[in-house]
Design a protein around this motif. Structure first.
Motif, short mmCIF file in Angstrom:
data_model
loop_
_atom_site.label_atom_id
_atom_site.label_comp_id
_atom_site.label_asym_id
_atom_site.label_seq_id
_atom_site.Cartn_x
_atom_site.Cartn_y
_atom_site.Cartn_z
N VAL A 104 0.77 -1.12 -0.06
CA VAL A 104 0.09 0.05 0.07
C VAL A 104 0.77 1.31 0.06
O VAL A 104 0.44 2.12 -0.71
CB VAL A 104 -1.02 0.01 1.17
N ALA A 105 2.02 1.30 0.91
CA ALA A 105 2.79 2.52 0.89
C ALA A 105 3.53 2.58 -0.34
O ALA A 105 3.78 3.71 -0.93
CB ALA A 105 3.94 2.30 2.08
N ALA A 106 4.05 1.38 -1.10
CA ALA A 106 4.88 1.57 -2.38
C ALA A 106 3.66 2.23 -3.74
O ALA A 106 4.18 2.97 -4.21
CB ALA A 106 5.33 0.25 -2.80
N GLU A 107 2.54 1.68 -3.56
CA GLU A 107 1.63 1.94 -4.31
C GLU A 107 1.17 3.81 -4.12
O GLU A 107 1.06 4.26 -5.21
CB GLU A 107 0.13 1.38 -4.33
N ALA A 108 1.20 4.01 -2.93
CA ALA A 108 0.88 5.62 -2.54
C ALA A 108 2.15 6.50 -3.22
O ALA A 108 1.86 7.44 -3.40
CB ALA A 108 0.85 5.51 -1.12
N SER A 109 3.50 5.70 -3.03
CA SER A 109 4.55 6.58 -3.54
C SER A 109 4.76 6.49 -4.98
O SER A 109 5.71 7.00 -5.49
CB SER A 109 5.69 6.09 -2.91
N GLY A 110 3.80 5.92 -5.92
CA GLY A 110 3.75 5.85 -7.32
C GLY A 110 4.25 4.55 -7.75
O GLY A 110 4.37 4.32 -9.26
N ALA A 111 4.51 3.49 -7.30
CA ALA A 111 4.95 2.32 -7.79
C ALA A 111 3.71 1.36 -8.30
O ALA A 111 2.59 1.81 -7.88
CB ALA A 111 5.61 1.48 -6.56
N GLU A 112 3.88 0.72 -9.25
CA GLU A 112 2.89 -0.03 -9.83
C GLU A 112 2.92 -1.65 -8.93
O GLU A 112 4.16 -1.95 -8.60
CB GLU A 112 3.28 -0.28 -11.28
N ARG A 113 1.65 -2.00 -8.99
CA ARG A 113 1.64 -3.62 -8.39
C ARG A 113 2.30 -4.41 -8.86
O ARG A 113 3.00 -5.04 -8.48
CB ARG A 113 0.24 -3.67 -7.86
N ASP A 114 2.31 -4.32 -10.33
CA ASP A 114 2.88 -5.37 -11.26
C ASP A 114 4.40 -5.38 -11.03
O ASP A 114 5.04 -6.43 -11.38
CB ASP A 114 2.58 -4.98 -12.67
N SER A 115 4.93 -4.25 -10.68
CA SER A 115 6.45 -4.10 -10.24
C SER A 115 6.84 -5.20 -9.40
O SER A 115 8.23 -5.49 -9.31
CB SER A 115 6.95 -2.79 -10.03
N PHE A 116 6.05 -5.44 -8.42
CA PHE A 116 6.36 -6.33 -7.30
C PHE A 116 5.98 -8.19 -7.67
O PHE A 116 6.16 -8.98 -6.75
CB PHE A 116 5.57 -6.08 -6.15
N LEU A 117 5.32 -8.27 -8.68
CA LEU A 117 5.06 -9.67 -9.13
C LEU A 117 6.33 -10.69 -9.15
O LEU A 117 7.49 -10.11 -9.49
CB LEU A 117 4.43 -9.75 -10.73
N ILE A 118 6.28 -11.86 -8.63
CA ILE A 118 7.36 -12.75 -8.72
C ILE A 118 7.28 -13.31 -10.03
O ILE A 118 6.20 -13.92 -10.35
CB ILE A 118 7.02 -13.82 -7.44
#
Length: 120
Positions: A104-118
């Motif tokens: 949630v914090a990463a998305e709030a700072s502009g990161a895309e959820r897909d960038s965390f996909l394994i």
């Protein structure tokens, strides 16, 4: 009203216990008669009852009218493979339920959820 003493309370407890035992004995007679009637109706012998007791057949039902494996019984949880991973901490998330704080914090700072996909 006089103050109750320990001995007076003990005497009252004894009288109530005796009365409870008397009621219990009276209530047992119809139950015993019912058991004997059922034994006769189903041709159950005393040996069969002794064997059932020895095998640990439950003597009481925990929930009246419901089978042992009741509806809504908890099923074992299945393991789900993680779908997302934090690159720095290595924390993972399966993608089910509420997203973890780090995502949630990463998305709030502009990161895309897909960038965390394994990626396998």
């Amino acid at each position: 009203m006089p103050k109750e003493t320990y001995l007076a309370l003990q005497a009252q407890i004894k009288r109530l216990q005796d009365k409870a035992e008397s009621v219990r004995v009276k209530q047992r007679q119809p139950v015993i008669a019912s058991i004997v009637r059922s034994m006769h109706d189903y041709s159950i012998t005393l040996d069969e009852l002794k064997n059932a007791i020895a095998k640990g057949v439950p003597t009481t039902r925990k929930s009246p009218g419901r089978p042992a494996a009741a509806k809504g019984a908890a099923k074992p949880a299945r393991q789900v493979a993680p779908k997302y991973r934090h690159p720095d901490t290595g924390d993972t998330w399966t993608g089910r339920g509420k997203p973890p704080r780090w995502l949630v914090a990463a998305e709030a700072s502009g990161a895309e959820r897909d960038s965390f996909l394994i990626k396998d």
